[in-house]
Design an enzyme around this catalytic site. Sequence first.
Site, PDB file in Angstrom:
ATOM      1  N   GLU A 294      -6.486 -12.731   5.424  1.00 37.68           N
ATOM      2  CA  GLU A 294      -7.339 -11.536   5.374  1.00 37.68           C
ATOM      3  C   GLU A 294      -8.467 -11.637   4.349  1.00 37.68           C
ATOM      4  O   GLU A 294      -9.055 -10.622   3.994  1.00 37.68           O
ATOM      5  CB  GLU A 294      -6.482 -10.278   5.124  1.00 37.68           C
ATOM      6  CG  GLU A 294      -5.517 -10.372   3.957  1.00 37.68           C
ATOM      7  CD  GLU A 294      -4.625  -9.143   3.788  1.00 37.68           C
ATOM      8  OE1 GLU A 294      -4.822  -8.129   4.486  1.00 37.68           O
ATOM      9  OE2 GLU A 294      -3.741  -9.180   2.917  1.00 37.68           O
TER      10      GLU A 294
ATOM     11  N   ASP B 119      -8.851  -5.828   5.834  1.00 33.78           N
ATOM     12  CA  ASP B 119      -9.356  -6.701   4.776  1.00 33.78           C
ATOM     13  C   ASP B 119     -10.170  -7.847   5.364  1.00 33.78           C
ATOM     14  O   ASP B 119     -11.178  -8.266   4.776  1.00 33.78           O
ATOM     15  CB  ASP B 119      -8.194  -7.234   3.931  1.00 33.78           C
ATOM     16  CG  ASP B 119      -7.721  -6.199   2.918  1.00 33.78           C
ATOM     17  OD1 ASP B 119      -8.573  -5.573   2.265  1.00 33.78           O
ATOM     18  OD2 ASP B 119      -6.496  -5.988   2.808  1.00 33.78           O
TER      19      ASP B 119
ATOM     20  N   ARG C  93       6.782  -5.927   3.347  1.00 26.96           N
ATOM     21  CA  ARG C  93       5.545  -6.535   2.830  1.00 26.96           C
ATOM     22  C   ARG C  93       5.577  -6.348   1.327  1.00 26.96           C
ATOM     23  O   ARG C  93       5.592  -5.232   0.826  1.00 26.96           O
ATOM     24  CB  ARG C  93       4.295  -5.875   3.418  1.00 26.96           C
ATOM     25  CG  ARG C  93       3.031  -6.385   2.689  1.00 26.96           C
ATOM     26  CD  ARG C  93       1.744  -6.186   3.442  1.00 26.96           C
ATOM     27  NE  ARG C  93       1.267  -4.823   3.444  1.00 26.96           N
ATOM     28  CZ  ARG C  93       0.060  -4.470   3.885  1.00 26.96           C
ATOM     29  NH1 ARG C  93      -0.769  -5.403   4.364  1.00 26.96           N
ATOM     30  NH2 ARG C  93      -0.319  -3.215   3.872  1.00 26.96           N
TER      31      ARG C  93
ATOM     32  N   HIS D 109       0.802  -1.229   0.000  1.00 25.86           N
ATOM     33  CA  HIS D 109       0.000   0.000   0.000  1.00 25.86           C
ATOM     34  C   HIS D 109       0.833   1.276   0.000  1.00 25.86           C
ATOM     35  O   HIS D 109       0.293   2.355  -0.262  1.00 25.86           O
ATOM     36  CB  HIS D 109      -0.958  -0.001   1.200  1.00 25.86           C
ATOM     37  CG  HIS D 109      -2.034  -1.030   1.097  1.00 25.86           C
ATOM     38  ND1 HIS D 109      -2.926  -1.066   0.050  1.00 25.86           N
ATOM     39  CD2 HIS D 109      -2.366  -2.085   1.890  1.00 25.86           C
ATOM     40  CE1 HIS D 109      -3.756  -2.099   0.203  1.00 25.86           C
ATOM     41  NE2 HIS D 109      -3.426  -2.730   1.310  1.00 25.86           N
TER      42      HIS D 109
END
Length: 253
Positions: A147, A173, A71, A46
């Site tokens: 998620e 999520d 990540r 993100h």
Amino acid sequence: MRPNKLHELHAAKVTALSGWVGFSSPYVAEILGHSGFDAVVLDLQHGPFYLDGAVPMLQAISATSAVPIARCSGNNFAEINKLLDAGAYGIICPMIETADDARKFVSACRYPPLGTRSYGPTRGILYGGGDYFEHANTTIITYGMIETPQAMANLDEICAVPGLDGVLIGPSDLSLALGVGPIPNHQAEPLKGAIEKIYAAAGKNGKMTAIFCAQPNFAVDMKKMGFDLIAPGNDAGQLKTYASQLVDMIKKA
Ligand code: 3PY
Ligand code: MG
């Protein structure tokens, strides 16, 4: 090879805390690394940056005692290999939905014969040390994110995958997957039960447990529950929260 402090904290049953970098800034990564966090996660899913942005941030984290984690943006062999080669000591893979997803992810993180990672730890060998190859497979930590509805349906199979070190809960999520909005309420169903279910499945399979918690009371409750790694929000959220509190406090004085 430089040891991975997250393995040591896990063995000592101490909850590790991680910073989470969304800003594309080595300076922010360095600040969080000097803030007492045990690890700092670079968020390529993100955060508005790619590999070229991640390398200077990994270098900045090297100047601190925090463990560098990334990540990845998805379950992508090339990207995962590049992040590890650049010195990441752990990879968090978002949206793991099946045991096959988990096996593919783990394989990208492990050298043969355990996996299919290609050899070329350009910066990893500088950060880790000359014996990087001998210890990389046992030092680098693999976290699969749980998620989605499919992940919940396949939870036990995912948790049983060898070489997957831990599961990391993405509560926003997961809340969407459970049919509630993206702002998690860990004290109420359905999220409360889902967290308990994931925690139990991970424990049964000897996996580390990790969770992202944007709200401070959420993080405190997860520490009490016994999670191995907690990321109490990201850089943007922490800056916004502190700045707003400061403005509020001074205006009211
Ligand atoms: C989520 O809450 O879904 C996350 O992925 C945390 O960053
Ligand atoms: Mg998520």
